[in-house]
Design a protein around this motif. Sequence first.
Motif, PDB file in Angstrom:
ATOM      1  N   PHE A  50       0.828  -1.202   0.000  1.00 22.19           N
ATOM      2  CA  PHE A  50       0.000   0.000   0.000  1.00 22.19           C
ATOM      3  C   PHE A  50       0.866   1.259   0.000  1.00 22.19           C
ATOM      4  CE2 PHE A  50      -2.681  -3.371   1.383  1.00 22.19           C
ATOM      5  CZ  PHE A  50      -3.925  -3.088   0.818  1.00 22.19           C
ATOM      6  N   PHE A  51       1.299   1.662  -1.197  1.00 19.55           N
ATOM      7  CA  PHE A  51       2.100   2.873  -1.328  1.00 19.55           C
ATOM      8  C   PHE A  51       1.229   4.118  -1.212  1.00 19.55           C
ATOM      9  CE2 PHE A  51       4.617  -0.395  -3.382  1.00 19.55           C
ATOM     10  CZ  PHE A  51       5.851  -0.181  -2.805  1.00 19.55           C
ATOM     11  N   ILE A  52      -0.069   3.956  -1.503  1.00 17.92           N
ATOM     12  CA  ILE A  52      -1.027   5.035  -1.274  1.00 17.92           C
ATOM     13  C   ILE A  52      -2.228   4.438  -0.541  1.00 17.92           C
ATOM     14  CG2 ILE A  52      -0.323   6.300  -3.341  1.00 17.92           C
ATOM     15  CD1 ILE A  52      -2.953   5.358  -4.633  1.00 17.92           C
ATOM     16  N   ASN A  53      -3.137   5.273  -0.128  1.00 17.60           N
ATOM     17  CA  ASN A  53      -4.322   4.822   0.598  1.00 17.60           C
ATOM     18  C   ASN A  53      -5.315   4.192  -0.374  1.00 17.60           C
ATOM     19  OD1 ASN A  53      -6.558   4.437   2.188  1.00 17.60           O
ATOM     20  ND2 ASN A  53      -6.676   6.542   2.924  1.00 17.60           N
ATOM     21  N   ASN A  54      -5.408   2.867  -0.353  1.00 20.64           N
ATOM     22  CA  ASN A  54      -6.362   2.168  -1.219  1.00 20.64           C
ATOM     23  C   ASN A  54      -7.586   1.676  -0.464  1.00 20.64           C
ATOM     24  OD1 ASN A  54      -5.170   2.489  -3.684  1.00 20.64           O
ATOM     25  ND2 ASN A  54      -4.112   0.525  -3.691  1.00 20.64           N
TER      26      ASN A  54
END
Length: 405
Positions: A322-326
Motif C-alpha cells: 500500500f504505497f497510497i491509501n487504497n
Amino acid sequence: MGNINTVDVEAVVKQVLESMMDRGAATGTAAAAGGHGQIPKTARVAMLTALEKYEVKEFPIPEVGDGDILVKVEGCGICGTDAHEFKKDPFGLIPVALGHEGTGEIVKMGKNVTKDSAGKPLNVGDKVVTCMIFKDNPDITMFDLNKQNVGGADVYGLLPDDDIHLNGWFSDYILIREGSTVFNVSDLDLKSRILIEPCAVLIHAVERAKSTGILRFNSRVVVQGCGPIGLICIAVLRTMGIENIVAVDGEQKRLDFAKEMGAGKSVSFKEHKGIEALTKAVEDAFGGYPADFAFQCTGAPAAHSNIYKFIRNGGGLCELGFFINNGDATINPHLDICSKELTIVGSWVYTLRDYATTFDFLKRAKGIGLPIDKLITHEFPLDQINEAHVTNLKMEGLKIAIINK
C-alpha cells in the motif's frame, strides 16, 4: 648526436604542450556533451498537464550552479505511483514533470561537485541515479542512513513544477540540484539502472522482514502479488539463498515468470473459490504446511485480509503493497494476529542505505542467472509517453520504460 640549441628545445616542448592542451580541451568539450555534441539550449520535458494527458514541452536548459549536475537522460521506468498520478493526481501536482526511476549520463557539473553520496568520484560521462533530496535536513548523511525513509524527503519526478522545469526523469535532461543524493552506477547496464529504484523498495522490505528474526534460509515464504514488486521480492529472497518460495497471483504469465525469478511453486487465486480453498492450495504447495513468512505485495485490501490465513502460528508478515491509501481491509484481530502471535512489519519505500545495497543485489541476481532484465517488457520513446502509460494501465506487460535513443 649533434648539438641541440636550447631555444629550439624549449620551442618544441612548448609546441607539444600546447598541442596536448588543445586535444584535452576538445576531449573535454565532447565529454561535457556526453558524446552527443554540444549541450543544446533547450530540453524536451514530458509534462502531465491534465488527467491522462502528457504534453512534451521544451524548456531552456538553465545554468548549472556550483553544486548542481546536468544529466542527459537515458531512460526511466513507469512506476505505479506514476500511474496513480496519471489517472487521479492524488498528490495534486499537475502540472508536473514525472519520472523517478530514471538514469542518465553526467554532461556538466558544478565546480563544487567531486563525489557522489557514497564518496565515489564523479566525473563528466559517469552514469548516475538519484535517490532523495535532503536540502532541508542536514542531519541525514550516508553515515546515518536509517533515520528515515524517503517519506521525509523530496524525490525527483514528484516535485511541484517551478521555473526550472527539469525536475523529472521523463525528459531529455534533468538538473540535479545541490543537496540531492546521487550515486555513480557506471558499472551497471541501462536496464539494471532503470530497475534500481523499484529494487530498492524490496531491499528495504526484506531488511524489515529480517528484523523479525523469523525469515531464515529454510523458511517457507509466500509472496502474494506478482507484478514488478512481487517478482523483485522473489528475486531478492532467492539471492539470499531462500528456496522454498510460493507465488500467488491471478495471471498465469506472471506466475510463470515468478518461477523464472526463483519461486519453486505458484498458486492462481482464480482457480480456487473462497479463502479456505486458496489457503489449502498454498499449504499444498508447501507440502501441507502453512508459510513461515509472507510478503503482501498488492495494493488490494482483500488481498491483505487473505494473507493472514496463509501464515503459521508464530509466523511473520511484511506488508508493503500500500504505497497510497487504497482503503480499509477487514481482519479478525483475534484469529489473524493475537491467537497466532504473528510478528508484523510494514514497509514503505526505502532509505539511502537500501539504495546502496541495491547495486550489489543487482549484480548478485545476474550472477546467479536471474532474468532481472526481462522485467522491462516494453520500451517507448518520450513522445509516446501517453501510449506507454495506457499500456501500463492495461497491465499488458510488467515494467514499462521510456528510453531515449
